[in-house]
Design a protein around this motif. Structure first.
Motif, PDB file in Angstrom:
ATOM      1  N   THR A   1       0.949  -1.183  -0.125  1.00 34.19           N
ATOM      2  CA  THR A   1      -0.219   0.087  -0.036  1.00 34.19           C
ATOM      3  C   THR A   1       0.883   1.281  -0.115  1.00 34.19           C
ATOM      4  OG1 THR A   1      -1.574  -1.105   1.275  1.00 34.19           O
ATOM      5  CG2 THR A   1      -1.680   1.293   1.253  1.00 34.19           C
ATOM      6  N   PRO A   2       0.723   1.940  -0.956  1.00 33.47           N
ATOM      7  CA  PRO A   2       1.659   3.218  -1.140  1.00 33.47           C
ATOM      8  C   PRO A   2       1.263   4.195   0.132  1.00 33.47           C
ATOM      9  CG  PRO A   2      -0.006   3.383  -2.633  1.00 33.47           C
ATOM     10  CD  PRO A   2      -0.289   1.983  -2.019  1.00 33.47           C
ATOM     11  N   ALA A   3       2.242   4.906   0.554  1.00 34.17           N
ATOM     12  CA  ALA A   3       2.008   5.828   1.721  1.00 34.17           C
ATOM     13  C   ALA A   3       1.276   6.887   1.378  1.00 34.17           C
ATOM     14  CB  ALA A   3       3.474   6.220   2.307  1.00 34.17           C
ATOM     15  N   PRO A   4       0.112   7.349   1.897  1.00 35.46           N
ATOM     16  CA  PRO A   4      -0.717   8.664   1.625  1.00 35.46           C
ATOM     17  C   PRO A   4       0.207   9.745   1.625  1.00 35.46           C
ATOM     18  CG  PRO A   4      -1.170   7.895   4.042  1.00 35.46           C
ATOM     19  CD  PRO A   4      -0.113   6.731   3.334  1.00 35.46           C
ATOM     20  N   PRO A   5      -0.173  10.588   0.498  1.00 39.38           N
ATOM     21  CA  PRO A   5       0.555  11.853   0.651  1.00 39.38           C
ATOM     22  C   PRO A   5       0.403  12.644   1.848  1.00 39.38           C
ATOM     23  CG  PRO A   5      -1.241  12.079  -0.901  1.00 39.38           C
ATOM     24  CD  PRO A   5      -1.243  10.694  -0.235  1.00 39.38           C
ATOM     25  N   PRO A   6       1.284  13.571   2.291  1.00 35.71           N
ATOM     26  CA  PRO A   6       1.110  14.460   3.435  1.00 35.71           C
ATOM     27  C   PRO A   6      -0.301  15.306   3.154  1.00 35.71           C
ATOM     28  CG  PRO A   6       3.149  15.219   2.113  1.00 35.71           C
ATOM     29  CD  PRO A   6       2.598  13.905   1.640  1.00 35.71           C
ATOM     30  N   PRO A   7      -0.831  15.520   4.212  1.00 34.95           N
ATOM     31  CA  PRO A   7      -2.040  16.358   4.249  1.00 34.95           C
ATOM     32  C   PRO A   7      -1.680  17.754   3.758  1.00 34.95           C
ATOM     33  CG  PRO A   7      -1.462  16.038   6.568  1.00 34.95           C
ATOM     34  CD  PRO A   7      -0.450  15.060   5.421  1.00 34.95           C
ATOM     35  N   CYS A   8      -2.334  18.338   2.965  1.00 35.91           N
ATOM     36  CA  CYS A   8      -2.335  19.768   2.712  1.00 35.91           C
ATOM     37  C   CYS A   8      -2.899  20.810   3.831  1.00 35.91           C
ATOM     38  CB  CYS A   8      -3.258  20.001   1.219  1.00 35.91           C
ATOM     39  SG  CYS A   8      -2.748  19.064  -0.036  1.00 35.91           S
ATOM     40  N   VAL A   9      -2.072  21.841   3.645  1.00 34.67           N
ATOM     41  CA  VAL A   9      -2.569  22.667   4.729  1.00 34.67           C
ATOM     42  C   VAL A   9      -3.301  24.090   4.349  1.00 34.67           C
ATOM     43  CG1 VAL A   9      -0.402  22.333   5.947  1.00 34.67           C
ATOM     44  CG2 VAL A   9      -0.205  24.074   4.168  1.00 34.67           C
ATOM     45  N   GLU A  10      -4.137  24.841   5.069  1.00 35.32           N
ATOM     46  CA  GLU A  10      -4.652  26.018   4.979  1.00 35.32           C
ATOM     47  C   GLU A  10      -3.887  27.005   5.595  1.00 35.32           C
ATOM     48  OE1 GLU A  10      -7.391  27.109   3.476  1.00 35.32           O
ATOM     49  OE2 GLU A  10      -8.539  25.204   2.752  1.00 35.32           O
ATOM     50  N   LEU A  11      -3.318  28.176   5.121  1.00 39.47           N
ATOM     51  CA  LEU A  11      -2.667  29.036   5.683  1.00 39.47           C
ATOM     52  C   LEU A  11      -3.147  30.746   5.166  1.00 39.47           C
ATOM     53  CD1 LEU A  11       0.823  27.768   4.894  1.00 39.47           C
ATOM     54  CD2 LEU A  11      -0.344  27.371   6.860  1.00 39.47           C
ATOM     55  N   THR A  12      -2.697  31.563   5.884  1.00 37.81           N
ATOM     56  CA  THR A  12      -3.091  32.926   5.642  1.00 37.81           C
ATOM     57  C   THR A  12      -1.952  33.721   5.885  1.00 37.81           C
ATOM     58  OG1 THR A  12      -3.925  33.728   7.753  1.00 37.81           O
ATOM     59  CG2 THR A  12      -5.414  32.976   6.204  1.00 37.81           C
ATOM     60  N   THR A  13      -1.734  34.652   5.176  1.00 42.17           N
ATOM     61  CA  THR A  13      -0.494  35.672   5.302  1.00 42.17           C
ATOM     62  C   THR A  13      -0.783  36.421   6.605  1.00 42.17           C
ATOM     63  OG1 THR A  13      -1.308  37.235   3.778  1.00 42.17           O
ATOM     64  CG2 THR A  13       0.239  35.841   2.961  1.00 42.17           C
ATOM     65  N   ARG A  14      -2.260  36.809   6.708  1.00 42.07           N
ATOM     66  CA  ARG A  14      -2.362  37.188   8.055  1.00 42.07           C
ATOM     67  C   ARG A  14      -1.956  36.818   9.343  1.00 42.07           C
ATOM     68  NH1 ARG A  14      -8.611  39.392   9.630  1.00 42.07           N
ATOM     69  NH2 ARG A  14      -8.196  40.657  11.121  1.00 42.07           N
ATOM     70  N   GLU A  15      -2.565  35.342   9.394  1.00 38.32           N
ATOM     71  CA  GLU A  15      -2.180  34.600  10.523  1.00 38.32           C
ATOM     72  C   GLU A  15      -0.800  34.029  10.679  1.00 38.32           C
ATOM     73  OE1 GLU A  15      -4.283  30.525  12.811  1.00 38.32           O
ATOM     74  OE2 GLU A  15      -5.008  31.417  10.932  1.00 38.32           O
ATOM     75  N   HIS A  16      -0.109  33.851   9.576  1.00 34.42           N
ATOM     76  CA  HIS A  16       1.199  33.386   9.673  1.00 34.42           C
ATOM     77  C   HIS A  16       2.154  34.264   9.259  1.00 34.42           C
ATOM     78  CE1 HIS A  16      -1.779  29.899   9.163  1.00 34.42           C
ATOM     79  NE2 HIS A  16      -1.206  29.251  10.170  1.00 34.42           N
ATOM     80  N   ASN A  17       1.946  35.417   9.272  1.00 33.69           N
ATOM     81  CA  ASN A  17       2.991  36.254   8.802  1.00 33.69           C
ATOM     82  C   ASN A  17       4.468  36.072   9.746  1.00 33.69           C
ATOM     83  OD1 ASN A  17       4.068  38.608   7.752  1.00 33.69           O
ATOM     84  ND2 ASN A  17       3.448  40.039   9.533  1.00 33.69           N
ATOM     85  N   GLY A  18       5.336  36.060   8.743  1.00 34.04           N
ATOM     86  CA  GLY A  18       6.582  36.131   9.543  1.00 34.04           C
ATOM     87  C   GLY A  18       7.021  34.526   9.698  1.00 34.04           C
ATOM     88  N   GLN A  19       6.243  33.667   9.368  1.00 39.39           N
ATOM     89  CA  GLN A  19       6.757  32.187   9.478  1.00 39.39           C
ATOM     90  C   GLN A  19       7.205  31.532   8.598  1.00 39.39           C
ATOM     91  OE1 GLN A  19       3.398  30.031  11.775  1.00 39.39           O
ATOM     92  NE2 GLN A  19       2.572  31.906  12.716  1.00 39.39           N
ATOM     93  N   ARG A  20       7.734  30.404   9.186  1.00 36.03           N
ATOM     94  CA  ARG A  20       8.458  29.376   7.971  1.00 36.03           C
ATOM     95  C   ARG A  20       7.978  28.356   8.055  1.00 36.03           C
ATOM     96  NH1 ARG A  20      13.626  26.852   7.502  1.00 36.03           N
ATOM     97  NH2 ARG A  20      14.398  26.831   5.424  1.00 36.03           N
ATOM     98  N   ILE A  21       7.104  27.703   7.380  1.00 35.18           N
ATOM     99  CA  ILE A  21       6.173  26.422   7.354  1.00 35.18           C
ATOM    100  C   ILE A  21       6.687  25.382   6.497  1.00 35.18           C
ATOM    101  CG2 ILE A  21       3.885  25.563   7.527  1.00 35.18           C
ATOM    102  CD1 ILE A  21       2.805  28.235   8.351  1.00 35.18           C
ATOM    103  N   GLU A  22       6.569  24.123   6.917  1.00 33.55           N
ATOM    104  CA  GLU A  22       7.185  22.965   6.015  1.00 33.55           C
ATOM    105  C   GLU A  22       5.868  22.359   5.483  1.00 33.55           C
ATOM    106  OE1 GLU A  22      10.144  19.251   5.800  1.00 33.55           O
ATOM    107  OE2 GLU A  22      10.076  20.427   7.605  1.00 33.55           O
ATOM    108  N   ALA A  23       5.697  22.355   4.253  1.00 32.56           N
ATOM    109  CA  ALA A  23       4.573  21.710   3.861  1.00 32.56           C
ATOM    110  C   ALA A  23       4.655  21.328   2.225  1.00 32.56           C
ATOM    111  CB  ALA A  23       3.323  22.920   3.864  1.00 32.56           C
ATOM    112  N   ALA A  24       3.982  20.279   1.943  1.00 37.60           N
ATOM    113  CA  ALA A  24       4.169  19.809   0.397  1.00 37.60           C
ATOM    114  C   ALA A  24       3.013  20.271  -0.465  1.00 37.60           C
ATOM    115  CB  ALA A  24       4.102  18.150   0.615  1.00 37.60           C
ATOM    116  N   CYS A  25       1.761  20.679  -0.025  1.00 37.37           N
ATOM    117  CA  CYS A  25       0.775  21.280  -0.491  1.00 37.37           C
ATOM    118  C   CYS A  25      -0.209  22.100   0.143  1.00 37.37           C
ATOM    119  CB  CYS A  25      -0.132  20.066  -1.433  1.00 37.37           C
ATOM    120  SG  CYS A  25      -0.606  18.870  -0.216  1.00 37.37           S
ATOM    121  N   GLY A  26      -1.021  22.886  -0.278  1.00 38.45           N
ATOM    122  CA  GLY A  26      -1.922  23.544   0.505  1.00 38.45           C
ATOM    123  C   GLY A  26      -2.555  24.883  -0.252  1.00 38.45           C
ATOM    124  N   TRP A  27      -3.163  25.448   0.682  1.00 45.74           N
ATOM    125  CA  TRP A  27      -4.069  26.786   0.038  1.00 45.74           C
ATOM    126  C   TRP A  27      -3.386  27.734   0.917  1.00 45.74           C
ATOM    127  CZ3 TRP A  27      -6.231  22.332   0.568  1.00 45.74           C
ATOM    128  CH2 TRP A  27      -6.997  21.818  -0.546  1.00 45.74           C
TER     129      TRP A  27
END
Length: 632
Positions: free
Chosen positions: A348-374
């Motif tokens: 069984t192939p490993a499921p892809p990592p979950p996508c993230v939901e981000l906003t520049t307002r809430e996450h301003n100045g952050q550095r986030i590791e993610a493979a996909c998202g909005w």
């Protein structure tokens, strides 16, 4: 001042000319400040009710001292100075001002200033995303600038920079380990390529011309001694054909020669003699032609013709992979089936990592590791002076813009969302602005291990912002919606009872396709696959102002029938509308109207898909729409 605003002298009242004169003496403290309490309003001393000062942003607000006013006073009057807790930048940072806009061939000084009053001494370190020869930096004392530091970059725009935006950065580092990074945007206006130009190298020394075709000659009846002329052609993958050459011939063309130098590629060379060389296929972004002679021989020179591709590549055309045909069941046989040995289940192939939901307002100045998202701005209407950034750690990411409602300007110098890839090239890969009525930017493929989003606004207008999707290595691509399919009937194996006459096998029954329920709000930016279903706007109870939702349905020759319609009415649907496009991208119908009016007539579409765009302006809200579709 003339680089930032235009003074319409003909509109200035009599006797007020001196109020608009530039001071002959004075110190320049930091960048131009549109928000200064001392700045005139746009219509100051006007005699005609027309603007005396034309600026790219609001001026003369005078509601309070600006941040740059305060910094300048602290800098000028020692008794009022306060200790800065860290180096403080006084230069326009990306997003707080309109930046610098140049035409090809123009130069402009960009001054960076930082203060660390009563702090430790600073040194300045500078970088630029532009080619190395575009920005010439000058810093006193080898970069040691004390506690009141400044640096200057004189940026000269070339034709090859047309349509580009570069970022200049000066980082001021203090001895105590603190630092500040001052940044400025430099945008170069786009230049239309010329065709069938007639040029000569005579009298030119490195001048640039953006062209797709033309001729070049040396420009002399007989070229003189000690000639060094050159001309640059900006274009893509050019073909150069000599029609005449009469240049002193020597081994290796060591004395007189015509040289073709490809920009960023190959295929050029030095040429002399009386026999034209074979046509030259060049690669890269253009070429330079050089005419050189020593102090002895004269000749008739050269003539050549060239053709080039447009320097701006066409956006990639999105393709839809073919849908595989459904599997066909093999006919039944009378012999009993031979049981096959069980085969091991595939891993069984490993499921892809979950996508993230981000906003520049809430996450301003952050550095986030993610493979996909909005990512979106996070505001209902974004505020003035937004200056937000968010870094995504992921390799080889692809950016899809799904929604864009950001104050439009040709080079996005007012408000913008900008994507910079890092750390491989540190280049600006996308700088976007625009209204919901305009086409979305094409997807952008990035290189490198991370990218940074910058969202900036000035002090004038507010819009709905942006939403995008990113997919990096290991992440899910931009999702598409596929309706559920009915499972095929399971064949029943024959029994071992004595054979009996077999009646004719009835034709298999094809299950009816499953219909899907969609909304333009929820599936904005997505493609759905379905033969039938319903689509509505998806807002409850009313759609908002500034909406722009777009989705595509894959289905052949679909018929649309409206079940409900309540969209702000207008004879030509110029305010709010539901726009219907066929598979070729042609607008078939703009639809609007009140719930009390008759429903719009059904729409018969042709092609393998259709697209719906639901948009609203900035005034009224209505209940929206609902329709059903049936495809062949």
């Amino acid at each position: 001042r003339e680089h930032f605003v235009h003074v319409a002298a003909e509109e200035v009242g009599h006797g007020r000319d001196a109020d608009f004169a530039v001071a002959a003496e004075g110190a320049s403290l930091g960048p131009y400040d549109y928000t200064s309490v001392m700045h005139y309003q746009a219509f100051a001393y006007s005699v005609s009710n027309r603007a005396t000062i034309v600026a790219p942003t609001a001026i003369g607000l005078r509601s309070a001292l600006s941040a740059k006013d305060v910094a300048a006073v602290n800098f000028m009057y020692h008794g009022c100075r306060r200790r800065f807790a860290r180096p403080t930048c006084m230069t326009s940072v990306a997003g707080t001002g309109p930046g610098v806009v140049l035409r090809p061939g123009e130069s402009f000084p960009v001054d960076f200033t930082a203060l660390y009053v009563d702090g430790s001494a600073m040194t300045v370190h500078y970088t630029s995303t532009a080619p190395a020869n575009r920005a010439q930096w000058s810093v006193a004392n080898g970069g040691s600038v004390g506690d009141q530091g400044s640096a200057r970059a004189v940026f000269t725009a070339g034709n090859a920079d047309a349509g580009q935006t570069y970022v200049l950065t000066a980082e001021f580092r203090a001895d105590d380990g603190t630092s500040v990074e001052c940044r400025a945007d430099v945008s170069v206006e786009a230049v239309a390529a010329q065709a069938n130009v007639a040029l000569e190298t005579r009298g030119h020394h490195g001048d640039e011309v953006v062209a797709t075709s033309g001729t070049i000659t040396d420009g002399y009846a007989e070229y003189p001694a000690q000639t060094i002329d050159s001309l640059e052609i900006v274009g893509r993958d050019c073909v150069v054909t000599f029609t005449h050459i009469g240049v002193e011939e020597t081994a290796g063309c060591a004395w007189d020669y015509v040289e073709i130098i490809a920009h960023g590629g190959g295929g050029g060379g030095k040429f002399c003699g009386a026999t034209p060389p074979a046509p030259l296929q060049l690669s890269g972004s253009g070429f330079t032609v050089v005419m050189f002679s020593d102090n002895i021989f004269h000749g008739t020179g050269f003539d050549l013709a060239f053709t080039c591709g447009d320097l701006t590549p066409a956006p990639p055309i999105a393709t839809i992979p073919p849908t595989p045909a459904p599997a066909t069941l093999a006919p039944q046989t009378l012999s009993p089936p031979t049981p096959a040995p069980p085969s091991p289940a595939p891993p069984t192939p490993a499921p892809p990592p979950p996508c993230v939901e981000l906003t520049t307002r809430e996450h301003n100045g952050q550095r986030i590791e993610a493979a996909c998202g909005w990512v979106e701005d996070g505001y209902e209407l974004y505020p003035d002076h937004a200056n937000e950034q968010l870094t995504i750690v992921g390799s080889n990411c692809r950016i899809h813009m799904l929604f864009l409602d950001i104050e439009w300007q040709t080079f996005c110098n007012y408000d913008s969302v900008m994507v910079m890839s890092r750390p491989q090239d540190g280049a600006v890969q996308m700088k976007s602005c625009g209204l919901p009525s305009q086409p979305l930017p094409s997807p952008v493929q990035l290189a490198g291990d991370e990218f940074t989003l910058f969202f900036n606004s000035d002090s004038s207008r507010r819009y709905s912002g942006f939403r995008l999707y990113f997919s990096c290595d290991g992440g899910a691509p931009l999702p598409t919606l596929t309706p559920p399919t009915a499972s095929p009937p399971t064949p029943v194996p024959p029994t071992a009872s004595p054979p009996t006459p077999i009646p004719p096998t009835p034709a298999p029954v094809t299950p009816a396709p499953a219909c899907i329920e969609l909304s333009t709000q929820l599936y904005n930016g997505f493609t759905a696959v379905g033969q039938c279903g319903t689509v509505e706007d998806g807002y409850d109870p009313k759609y908002p102002i500034g909406a722009r939702d777009e989705m595509t349905v894959q289905g052949t020759d679909c018929l649309l029938e409206f079940l409900m319609m309540d969209i702000e009415p207008h004879p030509y649907c110029l305010y709010d509308s539901l726009d219907v496009f066929d598979g070729s991208g042609t607008l078939v119908k703009k639809v609007c109207g009140l719930a009390s009016a008759p429903l719009p007539a059904p729409i018969q579409l042709r092609g393998s898909s259709f697209k719906l765009i639901m948009s609203s302006d900035s005034s009224r809200e209505y209940s929206g729409f609902k329709l059903k579709f049936q495809c062949q």
